[in-house]
Motif scaffolding. Structure first.
Motif, PDB file in Angstrom:
ATOM      1  N   SER A 287     -88.060  23.283  49.799  1.00  0.00           N
ATOM      2  CA  SER A 287     -87.369  22.481  51.028  1.00  0.00           C
ATOM      3  C   SER A 287     -87.365  23.458  52.413  1.00  0.00           C
ATOM      4  O   SER A 287     -87.605  24.832  51.920  1.00  0.00           O
ATOM      5  CB  SER A 287     -86.111  22.048  50.872  1.00  0.00           C
ATOM      6  N   ARG A 293     -85.399  29.090  46.912  1.00  0.00           N
ATOM      7  CA  ARG A 293     -84.054  28.350  47.369  1.00  0.00           C
ATOM      8  C   ARG A 293     -83.435  29.610  48.515  1.00  0.00           C
ATOM      9  O   ARG A 293     -83.833  30.909  47.836  1.00  0.00           O
ATOM     10  CB  ARG A 293     -82.967  28.193  46.358  1.00  0.00           C
ATOM     11  N   ALA A 391     -76.041  23.546  47.071  1.00  0.00           N
ATOM     12  CA  ALA A 391     -77.167  23.084  47.453  1.00  0.00           C
ATOM     13  C   ALA A 391     -78.269  22.780  46.081  1.00  0.00           C
ATOM     14  O   ALA A 391     -79.202  22.047  46.125  1.00  0.00           O
ATOM     15  CB  ALA A 391     -77.712  24.033  48.162  1.00  0.00           C
ATOM     16  N   LEU A 394     -77.266  19.717  44.130  1.00  0.00           N
ATOM     17  CA  LEU A 394     -77.585  18.579  44.906  1.00  0.00           C
ATOM     18  C   LEU A 394     -78.927  18.378  45.079  1.00  0.00           C
ATOM     19  O   LEU A 394     -79.499  17.074  45.417  1.00  0.00           O
ATOM     20  CB  LEU A 394     -76.777  18.589  45.974  1.00  0.00           C
ATOM     21  N   GLY A 395     -79.670  19.402  45.375  1.00  0.00           N
ATOM     22  CA  GLY A 395     -81.050  19.574  45.643  1.00  0.00           C
ATOM     23  C   GLY A 395     -81.067  19.048  46.910  1.00  0.00           C
ATOM     24  O   GLY A 395     -82.303  18.451  47.600  1.00  0.00           O
ATOM     25  N   GLU A 396     -80.066  19.249  47.930  1.00  0.00           N
ATOM     26  CA  GLU A 396     -80.062  18.930  49.344  1.00  0.00           C
ATOM     27  C   GLU A 396     -79.420  20.332  50.195  1.00  0.00           C
ATOM     28  O   GLU A 396     -78.944  20.969  49.808  1.00  0.00           O
ATOM     29  CB  GLU A 396     -79.011  17.924  49.500  1.00  0.00           C
ATOM     30  N   HIS A 397     -79.949  20.055  51.708  1.00  0.00           N
ATOM     31  CA  HIS A 397     -79.373  21.061  52.646  1.00  0.00           C
ATOM     32  C   HIS A 397     -78.006  20.808  52.712  1.00  0.00           C
ATOM     33  O   HIS A 397     -77.520  19.846  52.939  1.00  0.00           O
ATOM     34  CB  HIS A 397     -80.471  20.783  53.735  1.00  0.00           C
ATOM     35  N   ASN A 409     -72.729  18.542  57.310  1.00  0.00           N
ATOM     36  CA  ASN A 409     -73.987  17.525  57.174  1.00  0.00           C
ATOM     37  C   ASN A 409     -73.871  16.644  55.875  1.00  0.00           C
ATOM     38  O   ASN A 409     -74.855  15.741  55.597  1.00  0.00           O
ATOM     39  CB  ASN A 409     -75.328  18.008  57.333  1.00  0.00           C
ATOM     40  N   ASN A 410     -73.095  17.116  54.864  1.00  0.00           N
ATOM     41  CA  ASN A 410     -73.225  16.436  53.614  1.00  0.00           C
ATOM     42  C   ASN A 410     -71.878  16.173  52.875  1.00  0.00           C
ATOM     43  O   ASN A 410     -71.195  16.969  52.378  1.00  0.00           O
ATOM     44  CB  ASN A 410     -74.103  17.444  52.643  1.00  0.00           C
ATOM     45  N   ARG A 412     -71.167  14.760  50.118  1.00  0.00           N
ATOM     46  CA  ARG A 412     -71.158  15.117  48.589  1.00  0.00           C
ATOM     47  C   ARG A 412     -70.703  16.555  48.463  1.00  0.00           C
ATOM     48  O   ARG A 412     -70.082  17.241  47.616  1.00  0.00           O
ATOM     49  CB  ARG A 412     -72.492  14.837  47.848  1.00  0.00           C
TER      50      ARG A 412
END
Length: 429
Positions: A287, A293, A391, A394-397, A409-410, A412
Protein backbone atom coordinates in the motif's frame (compact mmCIF):
# COMPACT_ATOMS: atom_id res chain seq x y z
CA UNK A 1 -0.99 6.45 57.35
CA UNK A 2 1.02 3.60 55.83
CA UNK A 3 4.59 4.58 54.91
CA UNK A 4 6.54 2.41 52.50
CA UNK A 5 10.09 1.30 53.28
CA UNK A 6 11.51 3.42 50.45
CA UNK A 7 9.76 6.55 51.70
CA UNK A 8 10.83 5.84 55.29
CA UNK A 9 14.43 5.40 54.25
CA UNK A 10 14.30 8.57 52.19
CA UNK A 11 12.80 10.57 55.07
CA UNK A 12 15.35 9.14 57.52
CA UNK A 13 18.22 10.04 55.21
CA UNK A 14 16.91 13.56 54.78
CA UNK A 15 16.48 14.04 58.52
CA UNK A 16 20.02 12.86 59.13
CA UNK A 17 21.40 15.25 56.54
CA UNK A 18 19.52 18.22 57.97
CA UNK A 19 20.43 17.54 61.60
CA UNK A 20 24.05 16.50 61.24
CA UNK A 21 25.15 18.12 57.94
CA UNK A 22 28.22 15.90 57.75
CA UNK A 23 27.57 13.37 54.99
CA UNK A 24 27.52 14.71 51.42
CA UNK A 25 24.22 14.44 49.55
CA UNK A 26 25.60 11.79 47.19
CA UNK A 27 25.79 9.37 50.15
CA UNK A 28 22.22 10.02 51.15
CA UNK A 29 20.58 10.04 47.75
CA UNK A 30 18.04 12.32 46.19
CA UNK A 31 15.50 9.60 45.46
CA UNK A 32 13.68 7.31 47.85
CA UNK A 33 16.48 5.13 49.19
CA UNK A 34 19.90 6.01 50.60
CA UNK A 35 22.71 4.60 48.42
CA UNK A 36 24.21 2.87 51.44
CA UNK A 37 21.05 0.80 51.80
CA UNK A 38 20.82 -2.50 49.94
CA UNK A 39 17.79 -2.50 47.62
CA UNK A 40 15.46 -5.48 47.92
CA UNK A 41 14.35 -6.71 44.50
CA UNK A 42 11.40 -8.97 43.70
CA UNK A 43 11.40 -10.86 40.41
CA UNK A 44 7.91 -11.30 38.95
CA UNK A 45 7.84 -13.71 36.03
CA UNK A 46 10.75 -16.15 35.95
CA UNK A 47 10.73 -17.67 32.51
CA UNK A 48 13.14 -17.27 29.63
CA UNK A 49 13.95 -13.54 29.65
CA UNK A 50 14.29 -13.27 33.43
CA UNK A 51 17.53 -15.19 33.87
CA UNK A 52 19.92 -12.36 33.07
CA UNK A 53 17.99 -9.89 35.23
CA UNK A 54 17.74 -12.34 38.11
CA UNK A 55 21.46 -13.08 38.15
CA UNK A 56 22.31 -9.38 37.92
CA UNK A 57 20.07 -8.22 40.75
CA UNK A 58 21.02 -11.22 42.90
CA UNK A 59 24.73 -10.46 42.64
CA UNK A 60 24.99 -6.66 42.24
CA UNK A 61 26.68 -4.79 45.10
CA UNK A 62 23.60 -2.60 45.62
CA UNK A 63 20.82 -5.16 45.26
CA UNK A 64 19.64 -8.48 46.53
CA UNK A 65 16.73 -10.61 45.30
CA UNK A 66 14.46 -11.19 48.27
CA UNK A 67 11.49 -12.73 46.45
CA UNK A 68 10.56 -14.52 43.25
CA UNK A 69 7.04 -14.88 41.89
CA UNK A 70 5.61 -17.08 39.14
CA UNK A 71 2.43 -18.95 38.22
CA UNK A 72 4.51 -22.00 37.27
CA UNK A 73 5.77 -24.04 40.24
CA UNK A 74 8.84 -25.37 38.41
CA UNK A 75 9.90 -21.92 37.25
CA UNK A 76 9.50 -20.73 40.81
CA UNK A 77 11.67 -23.51 42.23
CA UNK A 78 14.38 -23.00 39.62
CA UNK A 79 14.49 -19.25 40.25
CA UNK A 80 14.63 -19.65 44.02
CA UNK A 81 17.44 -22.22 43.81
CA UNK A 82 19.47 -19.93 41.56
CA UNK A 83 19.00 -16.87 43.77
CA UNK A 84 19.81 -18.79 46.95
CA UNK A 85 22.97 -20.24 45.41
CA UNK A 86 24.17 -16.77 44.42
CA UNK A 87 23.32 -15.34 47.85
CA UNK A 88 25.27 -18.09 49.66
CA UNK A 89 28.37 -17.13 47.71
CA UNK A 90 28.19 -13.41 48.49
CA UNK A 91 30.53 -12.05 51.15
CA UNK A 92 28.96 -8.59 51.43
CA UNK A 93 25.58 -9.69 52.80
CA UNK A 94 24.41 -12.36 55.17
CA UNK A 95 22.50 -15.25 53.63
CA UNK A 96 18.73 -15.06 53.78
CA UNK A 97 16.59 -17.52 51.91
CA UNK A 98 14.63 -16.11 48.98
CA UNK A 99 10.85 -16.14 49.43
CA UNK A 100 8.50 -17.54 46.77
CA UNK A 101 5.07 -16.29 45.75
CA UNK A 102 2.33 -17.40 43.43
CA UNK A 103 0.44 -14.08 43.45
CA UNK A 104 2.18 -10.86 42.45
CA UNK A 105 -0.18 -8.92 44.74
CA UNK A 106 1.40 -10.60 47.77
CA UNK A 107 4.87 -9.54 46.65
CA UNK A 108 3.85 -5.93 46.09
CA UNK A 109 2.15 -5.83 49.50
CA UNK A 110 5.55 -6.29 51.20
CA UNK A 111 6.85 -3.04 52.66
CA UNK A 112 10.47 -4.19 52.44
CA UNK A 113 10.41 -4.68 48.65
CA UNK A 114 11.99 -1.63 46.99
CA UNK A 115 12.18 -2.78 43.37
CA UNK A 116 9.97 -4.98 41.22
CA UNK A 117 11.43 -6.50 38.05
CA UNK A 118 8.66 -7.63 35.67
CA UNK A 119 9.59 -10.33 33.15
CA UNK A 120 6.15 -11.76 32.35
CA UNK A 121 4.66 -12.04 28.86
CA UNK A 122 3.57 -8.68 27.48
CA UNK A 123 -0.10 -8.92 28.44
CA UNK A 124 0.78 -8.81 32.15
CA UNK A 125 3.24 -5.89 32.09
CA UNK A 126 0.95 -2.96 32.83
CA UNK A 127 -1.31 -4.57 35.44
CA UNK A 128 1.66 -5.53 37.61
CA UNK A 129 3.67 -2.35 36.97
CA UNK A 130 0.69 -0.12 37.75
CA UNK A 131 0.05 -1.87 41.05
CA UNK A 132 3.74 -1.65 41.96
CA UNK A 133 4.04 2.05 41.10
CA UNK A 134 0.93 2.89 43.09
CA UNK A 135 2.44 0.97 46.02
CA UNK A 136 5.63 3.05 45.98
CA UNK A 137 7.92 0.47 44.35
CA UNK A 138 10.45 1.23 41.64
CA UNK A 139 9.79 -0.82 38.50
CA UNK A 140 11.98 -2.37 35.84
CA UNK A 141 9.65 -3.79 33.18
CA UNK A 142 10.56 -5.67 30.06
CA UNK A 143 9.76 -4.26 26.64
CA UNK A 144 7.32 -3.54 25.11
CA UNK A 145 5.96 -1.73 28.15
CA UNK A 146 2.32 -2.39 27.31
CA UNK A 147 -0.10 -4.56 25.37
CA UNK A 148 -2.37 -1.70 24.24
CA UNK A 149 -2.11 2.04 23.71
CA UNK A 150 -4.63 2.81 26.42
CA UNK A 151 -2.84 0.61 28.97
CA UNK A 152 0.44 2.31 28.20
CA UNK A 153 -1.02 5.76 28.66
CA UNK A 154 -2.52 4.77 32.01
CA UNK A 155 0.84 3.53 33.27
CA UNK A 156 2.83 6.51 31.97
CA UNK A 157 0.34 8.88 33.61
CA UNK A 158 0.52 6.98 36.90
CA UNK A 159 4.32 7.20 36.97
CA UNK A 160 4.15 10.94 36.30
CA UNK A 161 1.49 11.48 38.96
CA UNK A 162 3.32 9.55 41.67
CA UNK A 163 6.85 10.65 40.76
CA UNK A 164 7.82 6.99 40.71
CA UNK A 165 10.77 5.35 38.98
CA UNK A 166 10.09 3.06 36.03
CA UNK A 167 12.54 1.91 33.40
CA UNK A 168 11.71 -0.13 30.32
CA UNK A 169 14.11 -2.87 29.26
CA UNK A 170 14.93 -1.27 25.89
CA UNK A 171 18.58 -2.05 26.45
CA UNK A 172 19.82 -1.01 23.01
CA UNK A 173 19.81 2.56 24.37
CA UNK A 174 22.63 1.42 26.65
CA UNK A 175 24.82 0.15 23.78
CA UNK A 176 27.39 2.69 22.61
CA UNK A 177 26.93 2.05 18.89
CA UNK A 178 23.22 2.83 18.99
CA UNK A 179 23.89 5.97 21.02
CA UNK A 180 26.57 7.10 18.55
CA UNK A 181 24.26 6.41 15.61
CA UNK A 182 21.44 8.35 17.25
CA UNK A 183 23.74 11.30 18.00
CA UNK A 184 25.02 11.43 14.42
CA UNK A 185 21.47 11.48 13.08
CA UNK A 186 20.18 13.90 15.73
CA UNK A 187 22.96 16.41 14.99
CA UNK A 188 22.48 16.38 11.23
CA UNK A 189 25.72 14.71 10.18
CA UNK A 190 23.95 12.88 7.35
CA UNK A 191 21.76 15.85 6.47
CA UNK A 192 17.99 15.65 6.39
CA UNK A 193 16.85 12.07 6.90
CA UNK A 194 14.65 10.86 4.07
CA UNK A 195 14.22 7.13 4.71
CA UNK A 196 14.92 4.54 7.38
CA UNK A 197 15.05 0.77 6.84
CA UNK A 198 14.86 -1.66 9.75
CA UNK A 199 14.81 -5.43 9.96
CA UNK A 200 12.64 -7.05 12.63
CA UNK A 201 12.15 -10.50 11.07
CA UNK A 202 9.00 -12.61 10.95
CA UNK A 203 7.28 -15.14 13.20
CA UNK A 204 5.51 -18.21 11.83
CA UNK A 205 1.74 -17.74 11.36
CA UNK A 206 -0.35 -17.77 14.52
CA UNK A 207 -1.53 -21.38 14.93
CA UNK A 208 -5.28 -21.81 14.70
CA UNK A 209 -5.80 -25.53 15.38
CA UNK A 210 -4.00 -26.22 18.66
CA UNK A 211 -5.34 -29.33 20.35
CA UNK A 212 -6.36 -29.12 23.98
CA UNK A 213 -3.88 -30.73 26.38
CA UNK A 214 -4.00 -31.37 30.14
CA UNK A 215 -2.84 -28.40 32.20
CA UNK A 216 0.42 -29.37 33.92
CA UNK A 217 0.37 -29.80 37.68
CA UNK A 218 1.63 -26.72 39.48
CA UNK A 219 0.74 -24.31 36.68
CA UNK A 220 -1.98 -21.69 37.19
CA UNK A 221 -3.02 -21.43 33.56
CA UNK A 222 -6.00 -19.19 34.27
CA UNK A 223 -3.75 -16.58 35.86
CA UNK A 224 -1.23 -16.92 33.04
CA UNK A 225 -4.00 -16.02 30.57
CA UNK A 226 -4.99 -13.11 32.80
CA UNK A 227 -6.95 -10.42 30.97
CA UNK A 228 -6.91 -12.32 27.66
CA UNK A 229 -9.73 -14.59 26.41
CA UNK A 230 -9.96 -18.13 27.72
CA UNK A 231 -8.37 -20.65 25.37
CA UNK A 232 -7.90 -24.41 25.85
CA UNK A 233 -4.44 -25.16 27.18
CA UNK A 234 -1.72 -26.19 24.77
CA UNK A 235 1.97 -26.14 25.64
CA UNK A 236 2.81 -24.12 22.51
CA UNK A 237 0.52 -21.28 23.58
CA UNK A 238 2.47 -20.62 26.80
CA UNK A 239 5.93 -21.59 25.63
CA UNK A 240 8.70 -19.08 26.25
CA UNK A 241 10.66 -19.17 23.00
CA UNK A 242 12.28 -16.24 21.19
CA UNK A 243 11.18 -17.64 17.82
CA UNK A 244 7.66 -18.88 18.54
CA UNK A 245 5.41 -19.80 21.51
CA UNK A 246 3.28 -17.08 23.07
CA UNK A 247 5.10 -14.39 21.09
CA UNK A 248 3.27 -15.62 17.95
CA UNK A 249 -0.16 -14.69 19.32
CA UNK A 250 -1.73 -11.24 19.02
CA UNK A 251 -3.64 -11.87 22.24
CA UNK A 252 -0.40 -11.77 24.26
CA UNK A 253 1.63 -9.20 22.34
CA UNK A 254 2.16 -7.55 18.96
CA UNK A 255 4.14 -10.37 17.33
CA UNK A 256 7.35 -9.13 15.69
CA UNK A 257 6.32 -5.48 16.01
CA UNK A 258 6.33 -5.90 19.79
CA UNK A 259 9.34 -8.21 19.81
CA UNK A 260 12.18 -6.75 17.69
CA UNK A 261 10.16 -3.72 16.68
CA UNK A 262 10.11 -2.58 20.29
CA UNK A 263 13.91 -2.37 20.12
CA UNK A 264 14.46 -0.82 16.72
CA UNK A 265 11.46 1.52 16.64
CA UNK A 266 12.66 2.81 20.01
CA UNK A 267 16.13 3.64 18.66
CA UNK A 268 14.57 5.39 15.66
CA UNK A 269 12.44 7.52 17.99
CA UNK A 270 15.60 8.40 19.95
CA UNK A 271 17.59 9.34 16.86
CA UNK A 272 14.81 11.53 15.47
CA UNK A 273 14.21 13.35 18.75
CA UNK A 274 10.65 12.01 18.91
CA UNK A 275 10.66 10.43 22.38
CA UNK A 276 7.56 12.38 23.41
CA UNK A 277 5.67 12.06 20.14
CA UNK A 278 5.53 9.65 17.23
CA UNK A 279 4.55 8.95 13.61
CA UNK A 280 1.28 10.07 12.03
CA UNK A 281 0.64 7.38 9.38
CA UNK A 282 0.88 3.59 9.44
CA UNK A 283 0.57 1.49 6.28
CA UNK A 284 0.25 -2.28 5.71
CA UNK A 285 2.30 -4.07 3.03
CA UNK A 286 1.51 -3.41 -0.63
CA UNK A 287 0.00 0.00 0.00
CA UNK A 288 1.09 3.63 -0.35
CA UNK A 289 3.41 2.59 -3.17
CA UNK A 290 5.51 0.08 -1.22
CA UNK A 291 5.61 -3.69 -0.79
CA UNK A 292 6.87 -3.17 2.77
CA UNK A 293 4.77 -2.17 5.74
CA UNK A 294 5.88 1.25 6.90
CA UNK A 295 5.09 4.27 9.01
CA UNK A 296 5.67 7.99 8.45
CA UNK A 297 6.36 11.04 10.59
CA UNK A 298 4.74 14.43 10.00
CA UNK A 299 7.94 15.75 8.37
CA UNK A 300 7.84 12.97 5.79
CA UNK A 301 10.52 10.67 7.25
CA UNK A 302 9.35 7.13 6.50
CA UNK A 303 10.40 3.92 8.25
CA UNK A 304 10.21 0.76 6.12
CA UNK A 305 9.89 -2.46 8.12
CA UNK A 306 11.77 -5.52 6.86
CA UNK A 307 13.16 -3.54 3.96
CA UNK A 308 16.70 -4.95 3.73
CA UNK A 309 19.37 -2.68 5.14
CA UNK A 310 22.79 -2.55 3.54
CA UNK A 311 25.47 -4.86 5.00
CA UNK A 312 22.78 -6.89 6.78
CA UNK A 313 22.50 -4.19 9.44
CA UNK A 314 19.53 -3.82 11.80
CA UNK A 315 18.78 -0.13 11.19
CA UNK A 316 19.75 2.06 8.23
CA UNK A 317 19.31 5.83 8.39
CA UNK A 318 19.47 7.38 4.91
CA UNK A 319 20.03 11.12 4.69
CA UNK A 320 20.57 13.63 1.91
CA UNK A 321 24.29 13.80 2.78
CA UNK A 322 25.11 10.28 4.01
CA UNK A 323 24.04 7.17 5.86
CA UNK A 324 24.34 5.60 9.31
CA UNK A 325 23.91 1.84 9.76
CA UNK A 326 23.90 0.16 13.15
CA UNK A 327 23.38 -3.23 14.80
CA UNK A 328 24.04 -5.03 18.04
CA UNK A 329 27.57 -6.07 18.82
CA UNK A 330 28.94 -2.57 18.27
CA UNK A 331 28.45 -2.71 14.50
CA UNK A 332 28.26 0.81 13.11
CA UNK A 333 29.15 1.97 9.61
CA UNK A 334 28.67 5.31 7.94
CA UNK A 335 28.89 7.25 4.72
CA UNK A 336 31.17 9.20 4.79
CA UNK A 337 33.35 6.63 6.57
CA UNK A 338 34.88 9.19 8.95
CA UNK A 339 31.59 9.73 10.78
CA UNK A 340 31.73 6.41 12.62
CA UNK A 341 34.90 7.33 14.53
CA UNK A 342 34.56 11.08 14.52
CA UNK A 343 34.35 12.79 17.95
CA UNK A 344 31.28 14.95 18.33
CA UNK A 345 31.63 18.68 18.88
CA UNK A 346 31.06 20.28 22.26
CA UNK A 347 28.14 22.17 20.74
CA UNK A 348 26.39 18.99 19.58
CA UNK A 349 23.33 17.57 21.29
CA UNK A 350 24.47 14.69 23.48
CA UNK A 351 22.23 11.84 24.58
CA UNK A 352 21.93 10.11 27.95
CA UNK A 353 25.02 7.97 28.53
CA UNK A 354 24.38 4.51 29.87
CA UNK A 355 26.75 1.61 29.40
CA UNK A 356 24.81 -0.73 31.68
CA UNK A 357 21.03 -0.65 31.36
CA UNK A 358 20.28 -2.18 34.75
CA UNK A 359 22.88 -0.08 36.55
CA UNK A 360 21.35 3.03 35.01
CA UNK A 361 18.01 2.01 36.53
CA UNK A 362 19.50 1.29 39.95
CA UNK A 363 21.22 4.70 39.93
CA UNK A 364 17.87 6.32 39.21
CA UNK A 365 16.38 4.55 42.23
CA UNK A 366 19.29 5.35 44.54
CA UNK A 367 20.07 8.91 43.51
CA UNK A 368 16.81 10.20 42.03
CA UNK A 369 18.48 10.70 38.64
CA UNK A 370 16.77 10.33 35.28
CA UNK A 371 16.91 6.91 33.66
CA UNK A 372 17.50 6.23 29.99
CA UNK A 373 14.08 4.76 29.13
CA UNK A 374 11.33 6.00 31.49
CA UNK A 375 7.61 5.29 31.19
CA UNK A 376 6.66 8.04 28.74
CA UNK A 377 9.39 6.99 26.31
CA UNK A 378 8.45 3.33 26.74
CA UNK A 379 4.81 4.18 26.06
CA UNK A 380 5.58 6.11 22.88
CA UNK A 381 7.77 3.33 21.48
CA UNK A 382 5.21 0.66 22.39
CA UNK A 383 2.52 2.74 20.68
CA UNK A 384 4.39 2.42 17.39
CA UNK A 385 4.52 -1.35 17.85
CA UNK A 386 0.80 -1.51 18.53
CA UNK A 387 -0.29 0.80 15.69
CA UNK A 388 2.00 -0.97 13.22
CA UNK A 389 0.45 -4.23 14.33
CA UNK A 390 -3.10 -2.85 13.97
CA UNK A 391 -2.45 -1.59 10.44
CA UNK A 392 -0.95 -4.97 9.53
CA UNK A 393 -3.85 -6.95 11.00
CA UNK A 394 -6.52 -4.80 9.38
CA UNK A 395 -4.64 -4.41 6.11
CA UNK A 396 -5.62 -0.74 6.22
CA UNK A 397 -4.05 2.70 6.57
CA UNK A 398 -4.14 4.10 10.12
CA UNK A 399 -3.83 7.87 10.52
CA UNK A 400 -2.65 8.82 14.01
CA UNK A 401 -2.62 11.96 16.12
CA UNK A 402 0.29 11.63 18.59
CA UNK A 403 -0.98 14.61 20.61
CA UNK A 404 -4.47 13.32 21.38
CA UNK A 405 -3.43 9.67 20.89
CA UNK A 406 -6.43 8.89 18.72
CA UNK A 407 -6.93 7.34 15.28
CA UNK A 408 -8.28 9.94 12.84
CA UNK A 409 -9.53 7.84 9.94
CA UNK A 410 -10.44 4.32 10.97
CA UNK A 411 -13.08 3.36 13.53
CA UNK A 412 -11.95 -0.27 13.67
CA UNK A 413 -8.39 0.77 14.44
CA UNK A 414 -9.61 3.22 17.10
CA UNK A 415 -11.49 0.39 18.81
CA UNK A 416 -8.28 -1.66 18.95
CA UNK A 417 -6.47 0.92 21.10
CA UNK A 418 -7.83 -0.98 24.09
CA UNK A 419 -9.11 -4.52 24.64
CA UNK A 420 -11.80 -6.04 26.84
CA UNK A 421 -10.34 -7.55 30.01
CA UNK A 422 -11.50 -10.96 31.21
CA UNK A 423 -12.84 -10.99 34.77
CA UNK A 424 -11.41 -10.82 37.38
CA UNK A 425 -8.17 -9.56 35.80
CA UNK A 426 -8.79 -5.83 35.77
CA UNK A 427 -6.22 -3.06 36.07
CA UNK A 428 -5.52 -2.07 39.64
CA UNK A 429 -6.61 -5.40 41.13
Amino acid sequence: MKISRRKFLGNSALAAMLSVQVLPSRLLGKGGTAPSQMLNVAMIGNGLISEGHRKYFASSANTRVCAVCDVHAQHLKNAKDEVDNIARGRKDIGFKECDTYHRYQDVIARDDVDVVCICTPDHWHVAIALKAIESGKAVYVEKPMSLTVREGRALADAVKKTGGVLQVGSQQRSEWAFRKAAELVRNGYIGRVTRINTMIGEFPPEPKDLKEEPIPEGFDYDMWLGQTPWRPYNHFRVMGNYGSGWRCFYEYGARKEGDWGAHHFDIIQWALGMDNSGPVDFFPPNSDGSEHRHYRYADGITVFVNAPARDNQMIQFIGEEGEVLVSRGGRISTTPLRLASMPLKSSDTRLHISNDHRADFINAVRFGSDNICPAEIGHRSATICQLSSIALRLGEHVKWDPKTENVLNNARAQAMLSRPRRAPYYLGV
